[in-house]
Design an enzyme around this catalytic site. Structure first.
Site, short mmCIF file in Angstrom:
data_model
loop_
_atom_site.label_atom_id
_atom_site.label_comp_id
_atom_site.label_asym_id
_atom_site.label_seq_id
_atom_site.Cartn_x
_atom_site.Cartn_y
_atom_site.Cartn_z
N GLU A 160 50.22 36.52 47.54
CA GLU A 160 49.05 37.26 47.08
C GLU A 160 47.98 37.20 48.15
O GLU A 160 47.74 36.15 48.75
CB GLU A 160 48.52 36.65 45.78
N GLU A 165 37.04 38.45 46.47
CA GLU A 165 36.76 37.95 45.12
C GLU A 165 35.27 37.62 45.05
O GLU A 165 34.66 37.21 46.04
CB GLU A 165 37.58 36.70 44.81
#
Length: 273
Positions: A160, A165
């Site tokens: 991933e 974020e």
């Protein structure tokens, strides 16, 4: 003596020009993009709404929202994609939750390249927006590529890449991370972050350059984290085949009780190779 000096100057000039040329990114051909120019629903030829709850009825990490395919949670207006997190009671798949949002999978996947996303981020303690990538071989029921016959590898072995974020509880701090079998989840160590001004009121360009050797993360052209394991193997570098893009806002359990609604607004998303 004069000829030697001229040769020396020419040599230095040539090598400086060569060095400058080599510093330019090699990913300069646009291969896929969404400029979000058509008002209304998102382009279903480019995006898939991932809405299926995992087994157990909750999204991974104890999230407390439903992802929906409703236009209330994702739409295009005035040249911008809006992914909207809302406080509302909503029942789906037999589960009642008090928050909704959207989670988009790209129907495009690629190996190596540069991703650029110009976006403004939502506000609210407990909001968790992300711009990220997963290997299309991930075994995750309900994901677009799973439905296309892929899905042979479980997370985090698949790999991933979190291009961006942001947590509302850490307003204006942005982070990138790389999850692998060797380092994943709450224990991930492959990460870097940066404090910016006004991530929710101003657009910033978030990007990653991914090649066979490393991943370089930057914002507004300023690099802040590089992932480049010295000895690569499947446990720390599963990034040798196609990844697809995801955009979403998750809602954490500690969401501010006064939260009503906030959006991640995306101007464009572009992939270069």
């Amino acid at each position: 003596m004069r000829l030697s000096l001229l040769f020396f100057i020419s040599f230095i000039t040539f090598n400086c020009a060569k060095t400058k040329s080599n510093s330019v990114t090699k990913f300069d051909t646009l291969v896929w993009s969404d400029e979000f120019n058509n008002d209304g629903a998102i382009n279903s030829e480019k995006w898939f709404h991932q809405t299926q709850l995992p087994a157990g009825g909750d999204w991974y990490g104890g999230l407390i929202n439903h992802y929906t395919d409703r236009i209330e949670n994702s739409y295009v207006k005035d040249g911008f994609l809006n992914i909207v997190a809302k406080k509302e009671v909503f029942k789906d798949q037999g589960e009642i939750k008090e928050y909704t949002s959207a989670r988009l999978n790209s129907k495009f996947a690629f190996t190596y390249g540069r991703v650029e996303v110009r976006a403004k981020l939502p506000t609210g303690f407990g909001t968790w927006p992300a711009i990220w990538m997963l290997n299309k071989n991930i075994n995750e029921p309900g994901a677009y590529w799973q439905k296309q016959g892929f899905g042979s590898t479980y997370w985090p072995v698949c790999g991933e890449v979190d291009i961006l974020e942001h947590w509302g509880k850490k307003q204006n701090y942005i982070q990138s991370a790389v999850h692998t079998e060797a380092s994943a989840g709450d224990d991930v160590v492959n990460l870097g972050g940066k404090v910016l001004e006004n991530v929710s009121n101003q657009f910033h360009v978030y990007s990653v350059d991914w090649d066979e050797d490393k991943m370089v993360f930057s914002v507004d052209g300023n690099e802040y984290y590089t992932y480049q394991p010295a000895n690569k193997d499947s446990s720390n570098w599963p990034f040798t085949n196609d990844q697809y893009l995801l955009l979403n806002i998750a809602i954490e359990q500690d969401i501010d009780s006064g939260f009503k609604e906030s959006a991640m607004v995306v101007d464009y998303i572009r992939v270069y190779q």
